[in-house]
Scaffold this active site. Sequence first.
Site, PDB file in Angstrom:
ATOM      1  N   TYR A   1       8.158  -8.719 -38.786  1.00 41.26           N
ATOM      2  CA  TYR A   1       7.618  -8.156 -37.532  1.00 41.26           C
ATOM      3  C   TYR A   1       6.382  -8.942 -37.126  1.00 41.26           C
ATOM      4  O   TYR A   1       5.560  -9.283 -37.981  1.00 41.26           O
ATOM      5  CB  TYR A   1       7.215  -6.690 -37.738  1.00 41.26           C
TER       6      TYR A   1
ATOM      7  N   GLU B   1       4.573  -8.371 -33.678  1.00 40.45           N
ATOM      8  CA  GLU B   1       4.171  -8.013 -32.308  1.00 40.45           C
ATOM      9  C   GLU B   1       2.798  -8.586 -31.991  1.00 40.45           C
ATOM     10  O   GLU B   1       1.908  -8.616 -32.845  1.00 40.45           O
ATOM     11  CB  GLU B   1       4.160  -6.490 -32.157  1.00 40.45           C
TER      12      GLU B   1
ATOM     13  N   ASP C   1      12.853 -19.745 -11.266  1.00 40.35           N
ATOM     14  CA  ASP C   1      13.757 -19.396 -12.364  1.00 40.35           C
ATOM     15  C   ASP C   1      14.671 -20.604 -12.550  1.00 40.35           C
ATOM     16  O   ASP C   1      15.574 -20.842 -11.752  1.00 40.35           O
ATOM     17  CB  ASP C   1      14.557 -18.141 -12.001  1.00 40.35           C
TER      18      ASP C   1
ATOM     19  N   THR D   1      16.333 -19.421 -19.209  1.00 36.67           N
ATOM     20  CA  THR D   1      17.032 -19.147 -20.452  1.00 36.67           C
ATOM     21  C   THR D   1      16.937 -20.438 -21.263  1.00 36.67           C
ATOM     22  O   THR D   1      16.551 -21.487 -20.737  1.00 36.67           O
ATOM     23  CB  THR D   1      18.519 -18.791 -20.220  1.00 36.67           C
TER      24      THR D   1
ATOM     25  N   LYS E   1      21.513 -22.679 -21.658  1.00 34.45           N
ATOM     26  CA  LYS E   1      22.485 -23.263 -20.719  1.00 34.45           C
ATOM     27  C   LYS E   1      22.418 -24.784 -20.855  1.00 34.45           C
ATOM     28  O   LYS E   1      22.774 -25.325 -21.900  1.00 34.45           O
ATOM     29  CB  LYS E   1      22.191 -22.763 -19.301  1.00 34.45           C
TER      30      LYS E   1
ATOM     31  N   ARG F   1      20.635 -18.619 -27.513  1.00 31.68           N
ATOM     32  CA  ARG F   1      20.565 -17.669 -26.393  1.00 31.68           C
ATOM     33  C   ARG F   1      19.195 -17.023 -26.418  1.00 31.68           C
ATOM     34  O   ARG F   1      18.737 -16.540 -27.456  1.00 31.68           O
ATOM     35  CB  ARG F   1      21.627 -16.579 -26.532  1.00 31.68           C
TER      36      ARG F   1
HETATM   37  N1  DSN Z   1      25.087 -15.153 -16.481  1.00 32.56           N
HETATM   38  C1  DSN Z   1      24.472 -16.401 -16.086  1.00 32.56           C
HETATM   39  C2  DSN Z   1      25.448 -17.312 -15.433  1.00 32.56           C
HETATM   40  O1  DSN Z   1      26.597 -17.323 -15.836  1.00 32.56           O
HETATM   41  O2  DSN Z   1      25.076 -18.038 -14.547  1.00 32.56           O
HETATM   42  C3  DSN Z   1      23.300 -16.168 -15.261  1.00 32.56           C
HETATM   43  O3  DSN Z   1      22.418 -15.384 -15.977  1.00 32.56           O
END
Ligand code: DSN
Length: 401
Positions: free
Chosen positions: A49, A51, A194, A220, A223, A229
């Site tokens: 933990y 925090e 974003d 994120t 990607k 993730r």
């Molecule tokens: N779910 C993602 C996508 O497929 O673009 C976006 O968060």
Amino acid sequence: MRSREISTIRNLLKKEDVRQRETICLIASENYISQNVKEALSSNIINKYAEGIPYKRHYPGCMIADKLEEYGEKLAKKLFKTDEANLQPYSGSIANLIAFKAILKKGDIVLAMHPYDGGHSTHATKYNISGQIYKTFFYRVNRDGLIDYDIIRRSAKKTRPTLIIAGSSFYPQEINYKSFYEIAKEVGAYFLADIAHPAGLIAANLHNSPAEYADIITSTTHKTLRGPRGGLIMFKSKFKRAVSEALYPGVQGGPLLNVIAAKAIAFAEALDESFIKYQRMVVHNTMFLCQLLKELGFKLYTGGSTNHLIIIDLKPVGINASQIEKELESINITSNALPVPGRDGKTADGLRIGTAAITTLGYQECDLQGIAEILYYIIIKREIDRASKIQKSIIRRVKNY
Ligand code: DSN
């Protein structure tokens, strides 16, 4: 030990391994992590933990966690050239909520891309908790399907937002962050970028970066960035306290230290020359695939792509994209049906495909040729068996690379 239950779960995980091996992944938001990232994810640090932020924790025993998280932040800042970075957000969605909480008050006005045009559901849409806290106006793409900065400027002057958001889940072109910044400045709004989709391209300097312009950047890490993730938030130094308080206790509890370690490894990998080569290949593969698809008579949204994703406009063919998505899935190819931006958003008339995952696996031009043919046989000729044979030959070929 409940060995039966455990073996059920193990078997499902093994089946997922097989599914991934036998599937051509054209989902633009998915990718494959490296062995080093995978190792970090299974590290014992998940038991801890922590925090709070490095060196200001609410738990004892965080001496390693502090160093690890601080080092990960350093790598993120180096990669994206931002003042600050926080690797704790559990996901991109949560990173957005944390960013809003850090800079907005209840009822503040947000101007974001319309969800029908690719704006994310967590950009204060009515489908998300953020849409119930803030008042949102949306900008649309223009008649050519492009982000039009004059439209956004007019909309910003009319709605006087506290925050303007740039970012889309299905925009196949580069976003001009400087223009967003200038509009935000003109109306006295904060600017949030974003970058979940193009993060890898930005890290590799192939797309312009919002680092200089945005007050807050969310992303994120899985990607095009090809990490585990999870989420990431970067910001100007003046927001450091507001972001950490919005994160904990505002939105999240304890950070997932194994994921933070895995993110740090992904950032280290992205700082390597090989990552730039990979991103160049992603763009090359996208453009090559666009060319092949156009030669086969397909209409592409915005006429093509300059990033990692393509949207095939199925309106001229007259077939619903959800049906095509299902047919592709039946021959082990994953993609996404969605509405083509700029339309009514009610019909799934676009098929989103991406090249980030297949490029990681080393797909070559002959494989892309095969993918274009599969799409031709499924969508135009309606010959699923023929498409399935090509799919199998690609999977065999890729295994041999
Ligand atoms: N779910 C993602 C996508 O497929 O673009 C976006 O968060």
